[in-house]
Design a protein around this motif. Structure first.
Motif, mmCIF file in Angstrom:
data_model
loop_
_atom_site.group_PDB
_atom_site.id
_atom_site.type_symbol
_atom_site.label_atom_id
_atom_site.label_comp_id
_atom_site.label_asym_id
_atom_site.label_seq_id
_atom_site.Cartn_x
_atom_site.Cartn_y
_atom_site.Cartn_z
ATOM 1 N N GLN A 22 0.822 -1.209 0.000
ATOM 2 C CA GLN A 22 0.000 0.000 0.000
ATOM 3 C C GLN A 22 0.855 1.258 0.000
ATOM 4 O O GLN A 22 0.638 2.181 -0.791
ATOM 5 C CB GLN A 22 -0.904 0.016 1.232
ATOM 6 C CG GLN A 22 -2.223 -0.699 1.087
ATOM 7 C CD GLN A 22 -3.066 -0.515 2.331
ATOM 8 O OE1 GLN A 22 -2.593 -0.694 3.451
ATOM 9 N NE2 GLN A 22 -4.313 -0.173 2.150
ATOM 10 N N ASN A 23 1.826 1.310 0.897
ATOM 11 C CA ASN A 23 2.642 2.515 1.022
ATOM 12 C C ASN A 23 3.430 2.812 -0.249
ATOM 13 O O ASN A 23 3.558 3.964 -0.662
ATOM 14 C CB ASN A 23 3.603 2.385 2.211
ATOM 15 C CG ASN A 23 2.890 2.532 3.533
ATOM 16 O OD1 ASN A 23 1.761 3.012 3.595
ATOM 17 N ND2 ASN A 23 3.529 2.110 4.609
ATOM 18 N N ALA A 24 3.978 1.767 -0.868
ATOM 19 C CA ALA A 24 4.725 1.963 -2.107
ATOM 20 C C ALA A 24 3.809 2.499 -3.202
ATOM 21 O O ALA A 24 4.188 3.380 -3.993
ATOM 22 C CB ALA A 24 5.360 0.642 -2.544
ATOM 23 N N HIS A 25 2.597 1.991 -3.249
ATOM 24 C CA HIS A 25 1.615 2.426 -4.250
ATOM 25 C C HIS A 25 1.234 3.893 -4.036
ATOM 26 O O HIS A 25 1.227 4.696 -4.974
ATOM 27 C CB HIS A 25 0.373 1.534 -4.129
ATOM 28 C CG HIS A 25 -0.664 1.757 -5.181
ATOM 29 N ND1 HIS A 25 -0.468 1.460 -6.518
ATOM 30 C CD2 HIS A 25 -1.931 2.261 -5.100
ATOM 31 C CE1 HIS A 25 -1.561 1.759 -7.204
ATOM 32 N NE2 HIS A 25 -2.455 2.246 -6.366
ATOM 33 N N ALA A 87 6.372 -3.176 -11.788
ATOM 34 C CA ALA A 87 7.379 -2.231 -11.327
ATOM 35 C C ALA A 87 8.733 -2.539 -11.964
ATOM 36 O O ALA A 87 9.472 -1.626 -12.363
ATOM 37 C CB ALA A 87 7.481 -2.269 -9.802
ATOM 38 N N ALA A 88 9.071 -3.817 -12.066
ATOM 39 C CA ALA A 88 10.328 -4.212 -12.686
ATOM 40 C C ALA A 88 10.357 -3.813 -14.162
ATOM 41 O O ALA A 88 11.382 -3.340 -14.674
ATOM 42 C CB ALA A 88 10.530 -5.721 -12.539
ATOM 43 N N VAL A 194 12.680 -0.335 -8.836
ATOM 44 C CA VAL A 194 13.439 -1.528 -8.463
ATOM 45 C C VAL A 194 13.160 -1.886 -7.000
ATOM 46 O O VAL A 194 12.944 -3.056 -6.657
ATOM 47 C CB VAL A 194 14.949 -1.315 -8.673
ATOM 48 C CG1 VAL A 194 15.746 -2.435 -7.997
ATOM 49 C CG2 VAL A 194 15.282 -1.266 -10.156
ATOM 50 N N VAL A 195 13.152 -0.860 -6.132
ATOM 51 C CA VAL A 195 12.868 -1.086 -4.710
ATOM 52 C C VAL A 195 11.462 -1.638 -4.537
ATOM 53 O O VAL A 195 11.236 -2.594 -3.778
ATOM 54 C CB VAL A 195 13.036 0.221 -3.911
ATOM 55 C CG1 VAL A 195 12.534 0.037 -2.478
ATOM 56 C CG2 VAL A 195 14.491 0.658 -3.900
ATOM 57 N N VAL A 201 8.057 -8.641 -4.264
ATOM 58 C CA VAL A 201 8.462 -10.040 -4.405
ATOM 59 C C VAL A 201 8.826 -10.625 -3.041
ATOM 60 O O VAL A 201 8.453 -11.758 -2.712
ATOM 61 C CB VAL A 201 9.652 -10.169 -5.377
ATOM 62 C CG1 VAL A 201 10.199 -11.603 -5.369
ATOM 63 C CG2 VAL A 201 9.220 -9.786 -6.785
ATOM 64 N N ALA A 202 9.548 -9.850 -2.224
ATOM 65 C CA ALA A 202 9.954 -10.325 -0.897
ATOM 66 C C ALA A 202 8.737 -10.626 -0.025
ATOM 67 O O ALA A 202 8.694 -11.654 0.674
ATOM 68 C CB ALA A 202 10.847 -9.293 -0.223
#
Length: 214
Positions: A22-25, A87-88, A194-195, A201-202
């Motif tokens: 959520q935060n990344a989005h 994202a990749a 990349v992050v 994935v992690a």
């Protein structure tokens, strides 16, 4: 009463202030200044509803059903992997960038090849929230369990946690603008994607591993 509300606020912020789907989005759309209000509203309202569900006792039902837990985990892992793949791809293609207008030096978003419409954005935001097992573990199961411990004041605890979610998503979405000078460089967007891909994935792998070993 107020002590329960403050406890809810503290725990809610403690759980949500971390790098996650959520935060990344929210951060990405905040940096792009693209429908920030819509993304923030969906995430905040969803969290409030999930916190309310957990406080009402739904968390205990989910935790008790192995089948439901497995289905939610696998679905969530699939969504996170798909988002990570996107994202990749952005990182490789360099789809996202910020440009600075020569007239006023104000940053503006450059058209991105991977831009999505309102429907796609809403679907992606809802999926990253409602199909993410971590969200249920944090808001429904954990917060719901702790809220139950506050007895008659559990809804004050829930209110505090809900306020924490609303404040955090709003600050993250609109505060991301402070980082725009950094992201005026295309390479910064590649690094961010990349992050994001690595985080997605992690988390997905961690969910599956936990499921297998539990």
């Amino acid at each position: 009463m107020w002590s329960s509300a403050w406890a809810g606020l503290g725990l809610g912020l403690g759980l949500i202030v971390a790098i996650g789907a959520q935060n990344a989005h929210v951060l990405r759309y905040g940096l792009r200044r693209e429908r920030v209000g819509l993304v923030v509203a969906i995430c905040a309202v969803s969290d409030v509803l999930l916190i309310a569900a957990g406080t009402a006792g739904v968390g205990a039902v989910i935790a008790a059903s192995r089948t439901l837990t497995v289905v939610m985990t696998l679905a969530g892992a699939a969504v996170l992997l798909a988002y990570g793949a996107l994202a990749a791809r952005r990182a490789v293609r360099g789809d996202a960038a910020l440009v600075v207008d020569a007239a006023d030096r104000a940053p503006a978003r450059a058209p991105a090849a991977g831009a999505v419409g309102v429907g796609g954005l809403v679907a992606a935001t809802l999926a990253l929230t409602w199909l993410n097992p971590h969200v249920y573990l944090d808001t429904v199961v954990l917060l719901g369990s702790v809220a139950a411990g506050h007895g008659d004041a559990r809804w004050w605890f829930a209110a505090g946690a809900a306020v924490g979610s609303v404040v955090w998503f709003t600050a993250l979405g609109y505060g991301a603008a402070l980082l725009r000078p950094v992201f005026a460089r295309p390479v910064a967007w590649r690094v961010l994607d990349v992050v994001i891909a690595c985080v997605m994935v992690a988390i997905a792998v961690g969910l599956v591993v936990d499921l297998v070993t539990s």
